[in-house]
Enzyme design. Structure first.
Site, mmCIF file in Angstrom:
data_model
loop_
_atom_site.group_PDB
_atom_site.id
_atom_site.type_symbol
_atom_site.label_atom_id
_atom_site.label_comp_id
_atom_site.label_asym_id
_atom_site.label_seq_id
_atom_site.Cartn_x
_atom_site.Cartn_y
_atom_site.Cartn_z
ATOM 1 N N PHE A 127 0.856 -1.184 0.000
ATOM 2 C CA PHE A 127 0.000 0.000 0.000
ATOM 3 C C PHE A 127 0.896 1.239 0.000
ATOM 4 O O PHE A 127 2.060 1.164 0.379
ATOM 5 C CB PHE A 127 -0.885 -0.044 1.251
ATOM 6 C CG PHE A 127 -1.771 1.146 1.410
ATOM 7 C CD1 PHE A 127 -2.814 1.363 0.526
ATOM 8 C CD2 PHE A 127 -1.571 2.052 2.442
ATOM 9 C CE1 PHE A 127 -3.642 2.470 0.685
ATOM 10 C CE2 PHE A 127 -2.396 3.150 2.597
ATOM 11 C CZ PHE A 127 -3.430 3.363 1.716
ATOM 12 N N ASP A 128 0.372 2.409 -0.409
ATOM 13 C CA ASP A 128 1.260 3.566 -0.596
ATOM 14 C C ASP A 128 2.017 3.987 0.667
ATOM 15 O O ASP A 128 3.230 4.191 0.623
ATOM 16 C CB ASP A 128 0.533 4.753 -1.269
ATOM 17 C CG ASP A 128 -0.695 5.247 -0.513
ATOM 18 O OD1 ASP A 128 -0.941 4.785 0.612
ATOM 19 O OD2 ASP A 128 -1.400 6.118 -1.062
ATOM 20 N N ASP A 218 -0.767 -7.429 6.273
ATOM 21 C CA ASP A 218 -1.294 -6.067 6.303
ATOM 22 C C ASP A 218 -2.797 -6.244 6.097
ATOM 23 O O ASP A 218 -3.264 -6.381 4.971
ATOM 24 C CB ASP A 218 -0.644 -5.226 5.193
ATOM 25 C CG ASP A 218 -1.117 -3.776 5.235
ATOM 26 O OD1 ASP A 218 -1.960 -3.447 6.100
ATOM 27 O OD2 ASP A 218 -0.651 -2.982 4.393
ATOM 28 N N LYS A 261 -10.674 0.740 8.365
ATOM 29 C CA LYS A 261 -11.427 0.014 7.338
ATOM 30 C C LYS A 261 -12.344 -0.994 8.025
ATOM 31 O O LYS A 261 -13.417 -0.645 8.450
ATOM 32 C CB LYS A 261 -10.455 -0.674 6.363
ATOM 33 C CG LYS A 261 -9.804 0.282 5.376
ATOM 34 C CD LYS A 261 -8.653 1.060 5.959
ATOM 35 C CE LYS A 261 -7.884 1.843 4.932
ATOM 36 N NZ LYS A 261 -6.461 1.864 5.196
ATOM 37 N N HIS A 453 0.688 11.913 -4.965
ATOM 38 C CA HIS A 453 -0.718 12.168 -5.272
ATOM 39 C C HIS A 453 -1.433 13.020 -4.232
ATOM 40 O O HIS A 453 -2.390 13.703 -4.540
ATOM 41 C CB HIS A 453 -1.462 10.843 -5.475
ATOM 42 C CG HIS A 453 -1.251 9.853 -4.371
ATOM 43 N ND1 HIS A 453 -0.026 9.300 -4.090
ATOM 44 C CD2 HIS A 453 -2.107 9.342 -3.453
ATOM 45 C CE1 HIS A 453 -0.152 8.471 -3.064
ATOM 46 N NE2 HIS A 453 -1.392 8.484 -2.660
HETATM 47 C C1 LIG Z 1 -5.250 2.205 4.806
HETATM 48 C C2 LIG Z 1 -4.198 1.221 4.688
HETATM 49 C C3 LIG Z 1 -2.970 1.362 5.364
HETATM 50 C C4 LIG Z 1 -2.629 2.593 6.172
HETATM 51 O O1 LIG Z 1 -3.536 2.808 7.193
HETATM 52 P P1 LIG Z 1 -3.964 4.260 7.700
HETATM 53 O O2 LIG Z 1 -4.945 3.945 8.763
HETATM 54 O O3 LIG Z 1 -4.568 4.976 6.529
HETATM 55 O O4 LIG Z 1 -2.760 4.946 8.212
HETATM 56 C C5 LIG Z 1 -2.049 0.354 5.236
HETATM 57 N N1 LIG Z 1 -2.279 -0.717 4.467
HETATM 58 C C6 LIG Z 1 -3.437 -0.882 3.788
HETATM 59 C C7 LIG Z 1 -3.640 -2.099 2.959
HETATM 60 C C8 LIG Z 1 -4.419 0.082 3.862
HETATM 61 O O5 LIG Z 1 -5.550 -0.063 3.160
#
Ligand SMILES: *Cc1c(COP(=O)(O)O)cnc(C)c1O
Length: 462
Positions: A127-128, A218, A261, A453
């Site tokens: 992820f970014d 993750d 999420k 971005h």
């Molecule tokens: C959102 C996300 C992160 C980072 O989490 P934040 O709560 O935005 O700091 C890391 N990995 C994945 C796969 C994510 O979707």
């Protein structure tokens, strides 16, 4: 038609609502121009339907808000911490748990303890922020997505998998001793919201054991991945989503989770660990930078909402309804003539902007152009996932290496929008798809070196 075949509505009704604005086309033109044509710079009161992110944007339940009223804000040893900890320990099985305010704080803390400069972190796709935090720790992120992921149109069920042969040859090859971590992102947010199969996770575990490399998840969308496993992977039909999620955590040595999420809350994150020494190191860092280890930057009220949210998110009726909502939006968009990455995942849809706008080259950022048009025509905010986000640029911001695909991500907030909102989104896109040649490209005016971005500014060409 028997009642068995009638699709069920969402398993909740709306108790509290928030008004959304409808701007005139002129107001939207002014707003996006002032924002430097970067949707991250728009104000939320300029947006009619916000599909920028599914992170922290979900609706909480009445049960979560009732629990929040019991929040214990004691600095150390709060009741709310123990409720949260017991819930997460039961779900994940990890003996050591550290709360953090959001996912990237966990990334920073874990990577600074686990990764040494010069090491490699291998993933199905970073992820970014994960990519950025691996780099900040002095290590190199390496993505090894499976070959099936490169075909956006195929309906293969687990395009989020890692390429096991590539992983094995990396571990066995000359750089093998430099691999400090294998990190599997479930679901694969960077690659079309595609799920990872349990078979793939088991094979990764076996390789990591053989080569003695730590294996972490993750797991921001652990419940959505579990739902797609239950639906698509032979052998899991009789498992509950929660059992599947627990099994995935069991396979790994630890996890990072952004609880914004599948925690069904606005804020929160977590590190789960088995290793005692690594835990001690991470805990010291946590206390110095996030907060004491029984709150980690979260309030007692947040921890209470999370303890309830983590139960609600694995409810099969909720997951079925959320998956059906995304699938229905995908069908409407596809019927309107816009292709999306197949098969539809759950937390987001990815529009194939490169195919819709073949008259724009990657250096004119077709994904960004389509996203801006969705705002101009309908007040809809989305995110580009193409050469603006992933391409390699030279010092004057020209694209020297385009992204593999020019995509636009429509992220779906949890329990927030109704079928009518999605019909509106599909109608706006359908109107664009009738006359795509009118859409112009963009060029960059200024951009930061890292995580471009978020802060880039652009201007329309011509
Ligand atoms: C959102 C996300 C992160 C980072 O989490 P934040 O709560 O935005 O700091 C890391 N990995 C994945 C796969 C994510 O979707």
């Amino acid at each position: 038609m028997s009642a068995d075949h009638i699709p069920l509505p969402p398993p909740y009704r709306i108790k509290v609502v928030e008004p959304i604005p409808f701007l005139t086309p002129e107001q939207r033109r002014d707003a996006i121009e002032t924002a430097g044509y970067n949707p991250f710079n728009l104000r939320s009161d300029q947006i009619t339907v916000d599909l920028l992110s599914d992170s922290g944007t979900g609706a909480t339940s009445s049960a979560q808000e009732a629990a929040a009223a019991l929040g214990d804000e004691s600095y150390a040893g709060a009741r709310s911490w123990f409720r949260f900890r017991d819930e997460v320990a039961d779900l994940t099985g990890y003996p050591h748990l550290l709360p953090v305010h959001q996912g990237r704080a966990g990334e920073r803390i874990l990577f600074s303890s686990l990764l040494k400069p010069g090491q490699i972190c291998v993933s199905n796709t970073h992820f970014d922020t994960t990519h950025a935090n691996v780099s900040i720790a002095g290590a190199t992120p390496l993505d090894l997505p499976c070959a099936a992921a490169a075909d956006l149109d195929s309906s293969e069920p687990f395009k989020g998998n890692i390429d096991l042969e590539a992983l094995e040859s990396t571990l066995a090859g000359p750089d093998g001793s430099r691999v400090g971590l294998v990190l599997m992102t479930i679901t694969n947010n960077g690659l079309g919201a595609q799920p990872v199969s349990m078979a793939n996770l088991e094979a990764v575990r076996a390789l990591c054991q053989r080569f003695r490399v730590p294996f972490f998840l993750d797991a921001a969308r652990f419940a959505e991945n579990a739902w797609l496993v239950q639906q698509r992977e032979p052998g899991y039909q009789d498992w509950t989503p929660r059992q599947i999620a627990t099994r995935a955590f069991e396979l790994a040595d630890g996890c990072l989770i952004s609880l914004k999420k599948d925690g069904l809350t606005a804020i929160g994150g977590l590190i789960g660990l088995r290793d005692d020494a690594l835990f001690a190191q991470c805990e010291a860092n946590l206390i110095a930078t996030e907060g004491f280890s029984t709150y980690g930057g979260l309030s007692g009220r947040d921890l209470e909402r999370l303890a309830v949210g983590l139960r609600e998110v694995v409810d099969p009726a909720y997951l079925a309804s959320r998956a059906a909502q995304t699938a229905a939006l995908a069908r409407m968009i596809n019927d309107a003539g816009v292709d999306t990455i197949q098969p539809a995942g759950i937390h987001a849809l990815y529009l194939n902007a490169g195919r819709l706008l073949p008259h724009l080259s990657p250096s004119e950022f077709p994904g960004h152009s389509l996203g801006c048009q969705m705002y101009l025509d309908g007040g809809i905010r989305v995110a580009e996932l193409g050469s603006l986000y992933l391409g390699e640029l030279d010092a004057s911001y020209r694209v020297v290496k385009p992204a593999p695909f020019e995509l636009v991500r429509l992220a779906i907030p949890r329990r927030v929008y109704t079928a009518e909102h999605f019909e509106y989104v599909a109608a706006v896109l359908g109107a664009i798809a009738k006359d795509p040649e009118r859409i112009r490209g963009y060029r960059i005016v200024s951009a930061p070196p890292l995580l471009r971005h978020f802060k880039v500014r652009l201007t329309p060409i011509g």
